[in-house]
Motif scaffolding. Structure first.
Motif, short mmCIF file in Angstrom:
data_model
loop_
_atom_site.label_atom_id
_atom_site.label_comp_id
_atom_site.label_asym_id
_atom_site.label_seq_id
_atom_site.Cartn_x
_atom_site.Cartn_y
_atom_site.Cartn_z
N ALA A 102 -7.26 -13.05 19.97
CA ALA A 102 -5.86 -13.31 19.57
C ALA A 102 -4.94 -13.21 20.95
O ALA A 102 -5.03 -11.95 21.45
N ASP A 103 -4.45 -14.15 20.92
CA ASP A 103 -3.14 -13.62 21.90
C ASP A 103 -1.53 -14.58 21.48
O ASP A 103 -2.25 -15.07 20.66
N GLU A 104 -0.78 -14.15 22.10
CA GLU A 104 0.61 -15.34 21.95
C GLU A 104 0.28 -16.93 22.70
O GLU A 104 -0.58 -17.02 23.13
N PRO A 105 1.07 -17.56 21.92
CA PRO A 105 1.20 -19.23 21.89
C PRO A 105 1.17 -19.39 22.88
O PRO A 105 0.76 -20.39 23.87
N GLN A 106 1.95 -18.70 23.75
CA GLN A 106 2.30 -19.72 25.24
C GLN A 106 1.50 -19.11 26.50
O GLN A 106 1.24 -19.46 27.15
N HIS A 107 0.22 -18.49 25.91
CA HIS A 107 -0.72 -18.42 26.97
C HIS A 107 -2.39 -19.33 26.44
O HIS A 107 -3.14 -19.39 27.03
#
Length: 377
Positions: A102-107
């Motif tokens: 799970a990570d931020e969408p920009q990555h």
């Protein structure tokens, strides 16, 4: 993995100069570097690569740290500075956006293409192991690549390093009052680039290192005098003062002159702030402003609306000179030589280059090897 143990192994291998831009995946290794080594916080990742490259020129084994989103900022120096000049740096890039994590969408996209980008740039790389014994072997392998003048990057996954608390910094960052000298007589005809470079070169001594930005500036310095004390940048536009900062910090007994252009400076102007913060007194930053991209056809830059001297002073350069004549330029350089402090010299120049301008016959990596030998000889 124990961050301190890993960091101590890096130091044992000689890697004690660090620079980069923070990432949460690398924060503990960055904290270790700040606590225990020489660390330069860069404005962007491309600047960090150039700073590390300058430190290598000065005899230091350098590490650059970045988030994978910032790898895009580093493409230009990695492909046209490090590759072309065979300037090796050891890199650590985080794997934000890893599949299944799970990570931020920009990555998301960078997580998919980070290793592909390294492959495309012909940068050797490996996923950093999270077990110390394997990681220790990997560090030795990476050091072997560095010894062969090849850049090597570790791709670092989330949770690789354990917590390393950031200690109270002993480096006090305060804005130093700057002096700006502006001549009252501004009616003198503008100098040519060749006249400026000839004047700078005439005033060099045995401890001088002259770093010329890409395009006509490096080519004309080569025609003024091809010297072991010179580096002629190709590509890596905007990176000359970052390279100069790395050399200056690694070699405080040398006089480092970074010769820049208006278009190049505009491309990476954030490094003025980094230079101002770390403030090496042995660095002179000279900007030749002809208000155009001369070597690509003379297209206008936006420098006509900019006060570079005021910006440099605002970024913490200790002394700023605006000069129009060779006499004023000689006086400014002599003052810096006699009273060293981080200095910025701004010179308006005319458009155009020397007729029948040649290109260096010596290969970029040979220029690098010759300069390294001169600096460390």
């Amino acid at each position: 993995m124990e961050t301190k143990v890993f960091g101590e192994e890096l130091k044992r291998l000689g890697f004690d100069f660090f620079t980069g831009v923070p990432c949460s995946f690398l924060k503990d290794l960055i904290n270790y570097a700040i606590n225990e080594c020489d660390y330069v916080g860069a404005a962007n990742e491309g600047d960090a690569v150039a700073i590390a490259s300058g430190a290598y020129l000065g005899g230091r084994k350098a590490v650059v740290l970045m988030q994978n989103s910032g790898l895009t900022n580093a493409v230009s120096p990695l492909t046209s500075l490090n590759y072309t000049f065979k300037l090796p740096v050891l890199g650590f890039v985080s794997l934000r956006g890893e599949a299944g994590v799970a990570d931020e969408p920009q990555h998301e996209l960078m997580g998919q293409i980070t290793t592909q980008m390294l492959d495309l740039m012909q940068v050797k790389w490996a996923y950093l192991a999270d077990e110390w014994e394997e990681a220790q072997i990997q560090l030795q392998q990476a050091d072997n690549y560095i010894a062969q003048n090849q850049t090597f990057f570790f791709v670092v996954k989330k949770g690789t390093f354990n917590k390393e608390a950031l200690q109270q910094s002993t480096h006090v960052f305060t804005h130093q009052p700057s002096i700006i000298n502006r001549p009252t007589d501004t009616e003198s005809p503008r100098l040519t680039r060749f006249q400026v470079l000839d004047t700078i070169n005439r005033l060099k001594d045995a401890s001088s290192i002259q770093l010329a930005t890409t395009g006509f500036t490096g080519r004309e310095l080569y025609e003024v005098e091809d010297s072991a004390q010179n580096l002629y940048m190709v590509g890596s536009m905007g990176c000359i003062s970052s390279l100069g900062l790395g050399v200056s910090l690694a070699q405080p007994s040398k006089k480092v002159i970074a010769i820049d252009g208006d278009g190049a400076l505009l491309m990476r102007m954030g490094n003025l702030a980094t230079n101002g913060q770390y403030g090496p007194s042995n660095m002179l930053h000279v900007v030749l402003d002809n208000q155009c991209h001369d070597s690509t056809g003379g297209q206008d830059t936006v420098s006509a609306t900019i006060d570079f001297a005021a910006i440099a002073a605002g970024c913490g350069y200790r002394h700023v000179e605006v000069v129009y004549t060779t006499e004023q330029l000689e006086a400014a350089i002599t003052l810096w030589q006699q009273q060293p402090q981080l200095t910025f010299i701004y010179i308006p120049t005319i458009k155009g280059a020397k007729d029948n301008l040649s290109r260096p016959s010596i290969k970029p990596y040979e220029v690098k090897e010759r300069l390294v030998k001169y600096i460390n000889g």
